[in-house]
Scaffold this motif. Sequence first.
Motif, PDB file in Angstrom:
ATOM      1  N   VAL A   1      46.845  30.800  38.318  1.00 41.07           N
ATOM      2  CA  VAL A   1      46.438  32.135  38.776  1.00 41.07           C
ATOM      3  C   VAL A   1      47.624  32.897  39.366  1.00 41.07           C
ATOM      4  CG1 VAL A   1      44.020  31.537  39.136  1.00 41.07           C
ATOM      5  CG2 VAL A   1      45.644  31.272  41.026  1.00 41.07           C
ATOM      6  N   SER A   2      48.830  32.425  39.086  1.00 33.72           N
ATOM      7  CA  SER A   2      50.019  33.082  39.657  1.00 33.72           C
ATOM      8  C   SER A   2      50.108  34.546  39.228  1.00 33.72           C
ATOM      9  CB  SER A   2      51.300  32.326  39.295  1.00 33.72           C
ATOM     10  OG  SER A   2      51.468  32.310  37.892  1.00 33.72           O
ATOM     11  N   ASP A   3      49.623  34.868  38.007  1.00 33.83           N
ATOM     12  CA  ASP A   3      49.646  36.260  37.565  1.00 33.83           C
ATOM     13  C   ASP A   3      48.759  37.120  38.469  1.00 33.83           C
ATOM     14  OD1 ASP A   3      47.426  34.804  36.439  1.00 33.83           O
ATOM     15  OD2 ASP A   3      47.099  36.406  34.987  1.00 33.83           O
ATOM     16  N   LEU A   4      47.606  36.594  38.878  1.00 34.75           N
ATOM     17  CA  LEU A   4      46.711  37.361  39.749  1.00 34.75           C
ATOM     18  C   LEU A   4      47.286  37.488  41.150  1.00 34.75           C
ATOM     19  CD1 LEU A   4      43.185  36.034  38.697  1.00 34.75           C
ATOM     20  CD2 LEU A   4      44.514  37.932  37.763  1.00 34.75           C
ATOM     21  N   LEU A   5      47.941  36.442  41.612  1.00 29.56           N
ATOM     22  CA  LEU A   5      48.580  36.509  42.930  1.00 29.56           C
ATOM     23  C   LEU A   5      49.695  37.560  42.910  1.00 29.56           C
ATOM     24  CD1 LEU A   5      48.581  32.699  43.672  1.00 29.56           C
ATOM     25  CD2 LEU A   5      47.211  34.422  44.864  1.00 29.56           C
TER      26      LEU A   5
ATOM     27  N   TYR B   1      40.503  41.978  37.577  1.00 27.82           N
ATOM     28  CA  TYR B   1      41.051  43.239  37.079  1.00 27.82           C
ATOM     29  C   TYR B   1      40.028  44.371  37.137  1.00 27.82           C
ATOM     30  CZ  TYR B   1      45.370  40.902  35.898  1.00 27.82           C
ATOM     31  OH  TYR B   1      46.555  40.218  35.973  1.00 27.82           O
ATOM     32  N   ARG B   2      38.759  44.056  36.930  1.00 21.69           N
ATOM     33  CA  ARG B   2      37.716  45.092  37.055  1.00 21.69           C
ATOM     34  C   ARG B   2      37.574  45.552  38.506  1.00 21.69           C
ATOM     35  NH1 ARG B   2      32.554  43.876  33.225  1.00 21.69           N
ATOM     36  NH2 ARG B   2      33.616  43.984  31.226  1.00 21.69           N
ATOM     37  N   LEU B   3      37.655  44.615  39.451  1.00 19.05           N
ATOM     38  CA  LEU B   3      37.577  44.983  40.869  1.00 19.05           C
ATOM     39  C   LEU B   3      38.777  45.849  41.259  1.00 19.05           C
ATOM     40  CD1 LEU B   3      36.398  41.583  42.401  1.00 19.05           C
ATOM     41  CD2 LEU B   3      35.023  43.657  42.117  1.00 19.05           C
ATOM     42  N   LYS B   4      39.965  45.476  40.778  1.00 23.19           N
ATOM     43  CA  LYS B   4      41.177  46.253  41.073  1.00 23.19           C
ATOM     44  C   LYS B   4      41.078  47.662  40.503  1.00 23.19           C
ATOM     45  CE  LYS B   4      44.844  44.831  42.577  1.00 23.19           C
ATOM     46  NZ  LYS B   4      45.417  44.896  43.934  1.00 23.19           N
ATOM     47  N   ALA B   5      40.385  47.815  39.360  1.00 25.66           N
ATOM     48  CA  ALA B   5      40.220  49.143  38.756  1.00 25.66           C
ATOM     49  C   ALA B   5      39.327  50.018  39.639  1.00 25.66           C
ATOM     50  CB  ALA B   5      39.635  49.016  37.354  1.00 25.66           C
ATOM     51  N   ILE B   6      38.336  49.412  40.280  1.00 29.16           N
ATOM     52  CA  ILE B   6      37.456  50.151  41.192  1.00 29.16           C
ATOM     53  C   ILE B   6      38.200  50.496  42.476  1.00 29.16           C
ATOM     54  CG2 ILE B   6      35.370  49.982  42.633  1.00 29.16           C
ATOM     55  CD1 ILE B   6      34.296  48.007  40.437  1.00 29.16           C
ATOM     56  N   ASP B   7      38.951  49.519  42.998  1.00 28.73           N
ATOM     57  CA  ASP B   7      39.633  49.666  44.287  1.00 28.73           C
ATOM     58  C   ASP B   7      40.947  48.898  44.263  1.00 28.73           C
ATOM     59  OD1 ASP B   7      40.506  49.710  46.902  1.00 28.73           O
ATOM     60  OD2 ASP B   7      38.759  48.688  47.728  1.00 28.73           O
ATOM     61  N   PRO B   8      42.067  49.601  44.087  1.00 28.53           N
ATOM     62  CA  PRO B   8      43.370  48.918  44.012  1.00 28.53           C
ATOM     63  C   PRO B   8      43.710  48.102  45.261  1.00 28.53           C
ATOM     64  CG  PRO B   8      43.563  51.200  43.298  1.00 28.53           C
ATOM     65  CD  PRO B   8      42.180  51.037  43.863  1.00 28.53           C
ATOM     66  N   GLU B   9      43.046  48.386  46.385  1.00 30.88           N
ATOM     67  CA  GLU B   9      43.332  47.680  47.636  1.00 30.88           C
ATOM     68  C   GLU B   9      42.349  46.552  47.926  1.00 30.88           C
ATOM     69  OE1 GLU B   9      46.124  48.366  49.464  1.00 30.88           O
ATOM     70  OE2 GLU B   9      46.517  49.608  47.704  1.00 30.88           O
ATOM     71  N   VAL B  10      41.491  46.207  46.971  1.00 32.61           N
ATOM     72  CA  VAL B  10      40.487  45.165  47.191  1.00 32.61           C
ATOM     73  C   VAL B  10      41.153  43.860  47.658  1.00 32.61           C
ATOM     74  CG1 VAL B  10      40.481  44.468  44.742  1.00 32.61           C
ATOM     75  CG2 VAL B  10      38.498  43.951  46.180  1.00 32.61           C
ATOM     76  N   ASN B  11      40.529  43.222  48.646  1.00 35.50           N
ATOM     77  CA  ASN B  11      40.995  41.916  49.126  1.00 35.50           C
ATOM     78  C   ASN B  11      40.260  40.837  48.344  1.00 35.50           C
ATOM     79  OD1 ASN B  11      42.774  42.676  51.205  1.00 35.50           O
ATOM     80  ND2 ASN B  11      41.083  42.990  52.622  1.00 35.50           N
ATOM     81  N   VAL B  12      41.004  40.106  47.495  1.00 28.88           N
ATOM     82  CA  VAL B  12      40.396  39.043  46.695  1.00 28.88           C
ATOM     83  C   VAL B  12      41.059  37.717  47.060  1.00 28.88           C
ATOM     84  CG1 VAL B  12      39.959  38.142  44.374  1.00 28.88           C
ATOM     85  CG2 VAL B  12      39.885  40.615  44.785  1.00 28.88           C
ATOM     86  N   LEU B  13      40.212  36.751  47.424  1.00 27.78           N
ATOM     87  CA  LEU B  13      40.651  35.382  47.664  1.00 27.78           C
ATOM     88  C   LEU B  13      40.115  34.552  46.504  1.00 27.78           C
ATOM     89  CD1 LEU B  13      41.873  33.093  49.327  1.00 27.78           C
ATOM     90  CD2 LEU B  13      39.794  33.105  50.742  1.00 27.78           C
ATOM     91  N   LEU B  14      41.018  34.013  45.688  1.00 28.88           N
ATOM     92  CA  LEU B  14      40.642  33.256  44.499  1.00 28.88           C
ATOM     93  C   LEU B  14      40.271  31.827  44.884  1.00 28.88           C
ATOM     94  CD1 LEU B  14      43.720  34.355  42.354  1.00 28.88           C
ATOM     95  CD2 LEU B  14      41.451  35.425  42.395  1.00 28.88           C
ATOM     96  N   SER B  15      39.397  31.214  44.085  1.00 31.95           N
ATOM     97  CA  SER B  15      38.957  29.859  44.378  1.00 31.95           C
ATOM     98  C   SER B  15      38.613  29.140  43.086  1.00 31.95           C
ATOM     99  CB  SER B  15      37.719  29.930  45.283  1.00 31.95           C
ATOM    100  OG  SER B  15      37.226  28.646  45.530  1.00 31.95           O
ATOM    101  N   SER B  16      38.946  27.848  43.004  1.00 30.27           N
ATOM    102  CA  SER B  16      38.555  27.062  41.834  1.00 30.27           C
ATOM    103  C   SER B  16      38.721  25.578  42.100  1.00 30.27           C
ATOM    104  CB  SER B  16      39.394  27.426  40.612  1.00 30.27           C
ATOM    105  OG  SER B  16      38.958  26.673  39.490  1.00 30.27           O
ATOM    106  N   GLY B  17      37.861  24.802  41.457  1.00 34.07           N
ATOM    107  CA  GLY B  17      38.016  23.359  41.480  1.00 34.07           C
ATOM    108  C   GLY B  17      38.590  22.853  40.175  1.00 34.07           C
ATOM    109  N   PHE B  18      38.791  23.766  39.230  1.00 39.23           N
ATOM    110  CA  PHE B  18      39.172  23.356  37.887  1.00 39.23           C
ATOM    111  C   PHE B  18      40.558  23.823  37.462  1.00 39.23           C
ATOM    112  CE2 PHE B  18      34.551  23.630  37.987  1.00 39.23           C
ATOM    113  CZ  PHE B  18      34.239  22.315  37.671  1.00 39.23           C
ATOM    114  N   ILE B  19      41.101  24.826  38.129  1.00 44.15           N
ATOM    115  CA  ILE B  19      42.437  25.298  37.769  1.00 44.15           C
ATOM    116  C   ILE B  19      43.316  25.279  39.011  1.00 44.15           C
ATOM    117  CG2 ILE B  19      41.612  26.710  35.842  1.00 44.15           C
ATOM    118  CD1 ILE B  19      41.961  29.160  37.554  1.00 44.15           C
ATOM    119  N   SER B  20      44.600  25.280  38.784  1.00 41.62           N
ATOM    120  CA  SER B  20      45.556  25.186  39.896  1.00 41.62           C
ATOM    121  C   SER B  20      46.064  26.573  40.288  1.00 41.62           C
ATOM    122  CB  SER B  20      46.743  24.326  39.469  1.00 41.62           C
ATOM    123  OG  SER B  20      47.501  25.026  38.494  1.00 41.62           O
TER     124      SER B  20
END
Length: 139
Positions: free
Chosen positions: A100-104, A77-96
């Motif tokens: 992160v469906s809200d972020l997607l 959310y902080r990155l989106k505040a800086i740049d609404p078009e930021v390309n973010v690829l999420l990654s985790s070994g601990f959550i499914s």
Amino acid sequence: MAEKKTLPTGSETILIVDDHETIWDFLIEALQRLGYSVLLAENGLDAVEVYAENPHEIDLVLLDMIMPKAGGHETFYRLKAIDPEVNVLLSSGFISEDEVSDLLQQGARGFLPKPHRLAAVAGEIRRILDEHPRRKVSA
């Protein structure tokens, strides 16, 4: 010896945000071999600072979800505040991906489970960069 598949390459700049040195070492070396420039942030606060200083230079952020000093949700959310078009690829070994469906829905470009497979990482990065190219702004 197994036939080596050609992995997609690129010349864009990727910011890796992860608190595990073994993961950075693997990703930095692998992505640089594929032609990418790689920046590193060890936690979410550093990631926001690095992105704020270079918003037009970073083409994609590979964001770990579980980290000290601002986890993945807060960092996204902080990155989106800086740049609404930021390309973010999420990654985790601990959550499914479900967790992160809200972020997607808010614009994250994808989710990669850990452990990372280089073919999957390279393929997802290339897919996102091809679908959402960043417009370079000259100073």
